[in-house]
Design a protein around this motif. Sequence first.
Motif, PDB file in Angstrom:
ATOM      1  N   PHE A  37       1.798 -12.925  28.194  1.00 25.66           N
ATOM      2  CA  PHE A  37       3.382 -12.924  28.097  1.00 25.66           C
ATOM      3  C   PHE A  37       3.838 -11.685  28.735  1.00 25.66           C
ATOM      4  CE2 PHE A  37       6.798 -11.256  25.491  1.00 25.66           C
ATOM      5  CZ  PHE A  37       7.823 -12.016  25.759  1.00 25.66           C
ATOM      6  N   GLY A  38       4.707 -11.664  29.562  1.00 28.00           N
ATOM      7  CA  GLY A  38       5.351 -10.564  30.168  1.00 28.00           C
ATOM      8  C   GLY A  38       6.899 -10.578  30.100  1.00 28.00           C
ATOM      9  N   VAL A  99      -8.335  -4.088  39.166  1.00 28.17           N
ATOM     10  CA  VAL A  99      -7.882  -4.249  37.979  1.00 28.17           C
ATOM     11  C   VAL A  99      -7.524  -2.506  37.354  1.00 28.17           C
ATOM     12  CG1 VAL A  99      -8.173  -4.456  35.417  1.00 28.17           C
ATOM     13  CG2 VAL A  99      -8.742  -6.190  37.187  1.00 28.17           C
ATOM     14  N   GLN A 100      -6.418  -2.556  36.749  1.00 22.18           N
ATOM     15  CA  GLN A 100      -5.860  -1.061  36.026  1.00 22.18           C
ATOM     16  C   GLN A 100      -5.793  -1.524  34.554  1.00 22.18           C
ATOM     17  OE1 GLN A 100      -3.671   1.670  37.953  1.00 22.18           O
ATOM     18  NE2 GLN A 100      -4.225   1.398  39.857  1.00 22.18           N
ATOM     19  N   CYS A 101      -4.579  -1.714  33.992  1.00 18.32           N
ATOM     20  CA  CYS A 101      -4.505  -2.045  32.542  1.00 18.32           C
ATOM     21  C   CYS A 101      -4.983  -3.471  32.568  1.00 18.32           C
ATOM     22  CB  CYS A 101      -3.108  -1.929  32.318  1.00 18.32           C
ATOM     23  SG  CYS A 101      -2.042  -3.460  32.373  1.00 18.32           S
ATOM     24  N   GLY A 102      -4.885  -4.359  33.571  1.00 17.46           N
ATOM     25  CA  GLY A 102      -5.339  -5.668  33.460  1.00 17.46           C
ATOM     26  C   GLY A 102      -4.518  -6.776  32.947  1.00 17.46           C
ATOM     27  N   TYR A 103      -3.449  -6.211  32.065  1.00 18.15           N
ATOM     28  CA  TYR A 103      -2.718  -7.204  31.453  1.00 18.15           C
ATOM     29  C   TYR A 103      -1.851  -8.384  32.423  1.00 18.15           C
ATOM     30  CZ  TYR A 103       0.436  -8.803  27.998  1.00 18.15           C
ATOM     31  OH  TYR A 103       1.284  -9.675  26.786  1.00 18.15           O
ATOM     32  N   ARG A 137       2.698  -3.823  36.959  1.00 22.13           N
ATOM     33  CA  ARG A 137       3.325  -2.411  36.635  1.00 22.13           C
ATOM     34  C   ARG A 137       2.287  -1.381  36.915  1.00 22.13           C
ATOM     35  NH1 ARG A 137       7.346  -0.558  37.248  1.00 22.13           N
ATOM     36  NH2 ARG A 137       7.815   0.299  35.194  1.00 22.13           N
ATOM     37  N   CYS A 138       1.173  -1.460  36.898  1.00 20.57           N
ATOM     38  CA  CYS A 138       0.163  -0.473  37.346  1.00 20.57           C
ATOM     39  C   CYS A 138       0.230  -0.543  38.928  1.00 20.57           C
ATOM     40  CB  CYS A 138      -1.086  -1.025  36.964  1.00 20.57           C
ATOM     41  SG  CYS A 138      -1.135  -0.912  35.042  1.00 20.57           S
TER      42      CYS A 138
ATOM     43  N   MET B  74      -5.546   2.570  29.271  1.00 18.82           N
ATOM     44  CA  MET B  74      -4.299   1.764  29.506  1.00 18.82           C
ATOM     45  C   MET B  74      -4.038   1.502  30.891  1.00 18.82           C
ATOM     46  SD  MET B  74      -1.822   5.231  28.656  1.00 18.82           S
ATOM     47  CE  MET B  74      -2.618   6.754  28.675  1.00 18.82           C
ATOM     48  N   GLY B  75      -5.272   1.687  31.505  1.00 26.79           N
ATOM     49  CA  GLY B  75      -5.291   1.333  32.873  1.00 26.79           C
ATOM     50  C   GLY B  75      -5.730   2.575  33.840  1.00 26.79           C
ATOM     51  N   HIS B 347      10.219   2.395  30.632  1.00 26.98           N
ATOM     52  CA  HIS B 347       8.810   2.265  30.863  1.00 26.98           C
ATOM     53  C   HIS B 347       8.640   0.809  31.663  1.00 26.98           C
ATOM     54  CE1 HIS B 347       9.149   5.352  28.351  1.00 26.98           C
ATOM     55  NE2 HIS B 347       8.111   6.149  28.475  1.00 26.98           N
ATOM     56  N   ALA B 348       8.758  -0.094  30.910  1.00 20.84           N
ATOM     57  CA  ALA B 348       8.554  -1.538  31.375  1.00 20.84           C
ATOM     58  C   ALA B 348       7.128  -1.812  31.649  1.00 20.84           C
ATOM     59  CB  ALA B 348       9.376  -1.829  32.720  1.00 20.84           C
ATOM     60  N   MET B 350       3.620  -3.501  31.259  1.00 21.00           N
ATOM     61  CA  MET B 350       3.549  -5.198  31.512  1.00 21.00           C
ATOM     62  C   MET B 350       3.433  -5.913  30.184  1.00 21.00           C
ATOM     63  SD  MET B 350       3.437  -6.659  34.335  1.00 21.00           S
ATOM     64  CE  MET B 350       4.099  -8.333  34.076  1.00 21.00           C
ATOM     65  N   GLU B 351       2.654  -5.242  29.032  1.00 17.82           N
ATOM     66  CA  GLU B 351       2.641  -5.847  27.919  1.00 17.82           C
ATOM     67  C   GLU B 351       3.636  -5.026  27.057  1.00 17.82           C
ATOM     68  OE1 GLU B 351      -0.917  -4.630  25.734  1.00 17.82           O
ATOM     69  OE2 GLU B 351      -0.788  -6.164  24.103  1.00 17.82           O
ATOM     70  N   PRO B 352       4.608  -6.036  26.672  1.00 17.53           N
ATOM     71  CA  PRO B 352       5.846  -5.235  25.886  1.00 17.53           C
ATOM     72  C   PRO B 352       5.115  -4.857  24.499  1.00 17.53           C
ATOM     73  CG  PRO B 352       6.169  -7.609  26.627  1.00 17.53           C
ATOM     74  CD  PRO B 352       4.832  -7.361  26.710  1.00 17.53           C
ATOM     75  N   ALA B 403      -4.544  -1.108  26.323  1.00 19.47           N
ATOM     76  CA  ALA B 403      -3.046  -1.244  26.182  1.00 19.47           C
ATOM     77  C   ALA B 403      -2.697  -1.866  27.799  1.00 19.47           C
ATOM     78  CB  ALA B 403      -2.458   0.144  25.959  1.00 19.47           C
ATOM     79  N   GLY B 404      -1.709  -2.907  27.704  1.00 19.16           N
ATOM     80  CA  GLY B 404      -1.344  -3.389  28.883  1.00 19.16           C
ATOM     81  C   GLY B 404      -0.272  -2.407  29.736  1.00 19.16           C
ATOM     82  N   GLY B 405      -0.761  -1.197  29.889  1.00 18.60           N
ATOM     83  CA  GLY B 405       0.153  -0.146  30.577  1.00 18.60           C
ATOM     84  C   GLY B 405       0.875   0.633  29.296  1.00 18.60           C
ATOM     85  N   PHE B 407       2.220   4.354  30.451  1.00 14.86           N
ATOM     86  CA  PHE B 407       3.347   5.215  31.205  1.00 14.86           C
ATOM     87  C   PHE B 407       3.781   6.150  30.273  1.00 14.86           C
ATOM     88  CE2 PHE B 407       3.135   0.973  32.963  1.00 14.86           C
ATOM     89  CZ  PHE B 407       1.994   0.813  34.071  1.00 14.86           C
TER      90      PHE B 407
END
Lengths: 208, 731
Positions: A37-38, A99-103, A137-138, B74-75, B347-348, B350-352, B403-405, B407
């Motif tokens: 979910f984004g 891949v970075q955060c991967g989400y 976003r990464c 976190m990436g 920051h937005a 990707m994972e809220p 963590a999905g990002g 920042f």
Amino acid sequence: MKISLDINGKKQEVDVDPNTPLLWVVRDHLNLTGTKFGCGMALCGACTVHMNGNPIRSCVTPVSSVQGQEITTIEGVTSSDLSKESNAVVEAWEDIAVVQCGYCQSGQIMSATALLKQNPNPTDQDIDGFMSGNICRCATYKRIKEGIKQAAQSMKVASINPSSNDVAINVDDSLFYDVGNEQSTVAQKTESVNASVMDQEGGADHVA
Amino acid sequence: MLHKSAKALSRRKFLISSVQSSAGLVLGMSLPLSHAEADNSDAASSVTKTLSPNAFVTINDSNKVIVTIKHLEMGQGTFTGLATLVAEELDADWAQVECQGAEAAVEKYANGLWGKFQGTGGSTAIANSYQQMREAGATARAMLVGAAASLWRVPVTAITVKQGMVHHAATGKSVNFGVLAELAALQTIPQEVELKDPSEFTLIGKKVSRKDVGKTSGKAIFTQDIQRPNQLTALVAHPPLFGAKVSSFDATEALKVNGVVDVVQIPNGVAVLAKDYWQAKTGRDLLKVQWDESVAFTKSSDELMNEYKALAEKPGLVATDNGNVDEGFAQADQIIEASYEFPYLAHATMEPMNCVVQLHSEGRTFERAELWYGAQIHTGDQMAVAGALGLTPDKVKINTLFAGGSFGRRGNAHSDYVLEAVQIAKAHGKGVPIKLVWSREDDTHAGYYRPMYFHKLKAGLDKAGNLVAWQHRIVGQSIVKGTGFEGLIQNGIDHTSVEGASNLPYGIPNKRVELHTTESKVPVLWWRSVGSTHTAHATECFLDEIAAVAKKDPVALRMALLKNHPRHRGVLELAAKQAGWSEQTKSSENAFGVAVHKSFGTYVAQVVEVAKSSQGYKIERVTCAVDCGVAVNPDVIKAQMEGGIGYGLSPALLSEITLNKGKVAQSNFHDYQVIRMNNMPDIDVHIVPSTEPPTGVGEPGTPVIAPALSNALAAAGAEREYRLPLKTQLV
Ligand code: FES
Ligand code: FES
């Protein structure tokens, strides 16, 4: 309401409000949490799944509208009808370290796989056009583009080389393990990707 | 393992006694799901077969090396980076190495650059772990060697270790780590270990596969993916304005939604708890809340900016004062002035934001809490949660997930969303796991933005065109004021507001930097590269304006002003060379822009090449040079530069948060726009070879791109812009 679904080749029944987006059914009810979910507004692509091999944004797709359709999520894509494309994509992704955060990456991989199915030889512009609905976003975009090109290339090599061709396009599991061509790195790599897929499926039950 | 003396332990700083008996815990603690418990019991039964000489390394009898990573993944690649350091000194086979996130435990996992505090930020992970993780690996290696020597009855000096195998050359004996683990655990932990000379490195400096695995198969577990038995999902109706409070609410309709089980009031809103996300969201959207807005923040961004501009006319607190600026300007033949405006930024990720919490109570009191999320400042969050529940921090267990990002967003001294989850669990009171989930809109509206800033700069040039005076005024909110990080404020100056400007490296005889700190109810926070997000843009754009007036080449002018800063010069030279600066700027149709900036100890220069066509401007290429000392993982460094540039392009071109009478005008990716595949330029990254101690790379790529791009656009003939995001449309 009872709704019957065909997800990753498995018939399932869920009892949910028919307006519930497919995303929350696969995540919260079927425990297929690879689909992310984004945004909830078809703006980011994190929730991309395939319906009959075409990418859709599951966050805005009411579950009642997909009854009778074949739905594939990231958990099932490497053993779906698009296995040739998705295996090539995953292999390239790992090789290039996209891949970075991967989400976002489940969504990226689902979109990239669908792109290669529709267009096995995409130009930079084709890639920009097809992939710009998927936010990262990464900002791994540069490597995603490289990954798609590498996957396209490896699919081409696989279809030129007859022995690896068997491996790459045949979805019959028994054939994957009977390659018999030690020289073909493509074949070997495909085999190992496939092995990890099997592994993955075992793991998915665990998660549930 | 049982007979090391306490004395031996106390002599080595990195060997912490509490870890010695906890091999089982070390194995099981990162797994968030039901099989975590199963693994725990396995681990407990195999404890004696496991070598776990410190809090970071565990080698089990299945020949796995498990590295516990004290920093949040976190990436940015910290799993890979820290594991590389361990594996290098352990001489492990990279394939046998697995990583797990550390739980909150400050006595074991403190950030060596932050005192007694566990957390990730400021691009410190590699810098503070370089020695520690190498020693952790070397210790385990020494114990494996000792075990092999005693097993084979040969001197330790006759043993060699290579790629996960322990050898004795004379007898040809060879054995893997797993076989030796049990015996090695009985060795005395060495008091001193020898680390490799860099010339012996086999993993550091090479491309290795990433260790944050499961991200191409959907198997990696993020907070959003946690499903625990009887878990409820919570969504919150937050105040429409910062500082507004709930005055009353009507939950009748919300409670009618199938699956909604409870509605509770918490300090910052009203939460709806349901069996799944969709039910909770449907219920939340049906709530009728009356808000008390009497003390809420109701200003608009324009209004705020006008106040900032007025402040910038007056002297502020002095952050830097070199030479005599007034005399410098008096001598000047020419004065140049410019000012730059920066909006709030979300920051937005990707994972809220989200967090899972379970409270365990005994009767009416809470006994302990367990949390699962992408924890970034473990110690701060742990203390905040403990405080909210009246517990001691040791009763708060934090499991660190991917963590999905972030920042910067997850490293919040106010622990905002973590406390929110705890407050909901407390109000619900049933002891079931609660997953707080923010929608994208909730995340965009919640604040904790990169602050808005205004910069006013003035420079004086003498007759020969030399820069003789520099005055720089910065206006904006403090990030750390009123938080546990307030120590960063000295003499009234929040270092994070001026960093990058107050330490401007350019050799200018008279230089003054001043700060006006403003107050507002808009919550603010660090955002990838913090102060440098604005100071680098202001200073590097302004320097190019000076170069234009002085008719000097932007690279040559910088090189001349950086005489005493060889590492700045190094990256500048490399980026310019790789971009073909000197030849191209003369001959090419395309225009070039450059910027150089140091942040978090890492030096970055970027050259942007812009093409001009009838349709508009297009970024052809970004050439980036980075000097971060020893390059532990070159490919991760490149990835972070690419990602950092991409992240910095969003505010350069598209993103801004604006307030309309206090209300945040943006809500989702249609109006808080970020760059997508079609906006991403080609990027070449070059690493300066170095033997300096390694520094971080998560942030330093970000602040350089906006000024380099602005400078390129100006060189291409576009009108200079003084506000981000730029209005110039790119194609
Ligand atoms: S979550 Fe569906 S497109 Fe963003
Ligand atoms: S890898 Fe982090 S959002 Fe794409």
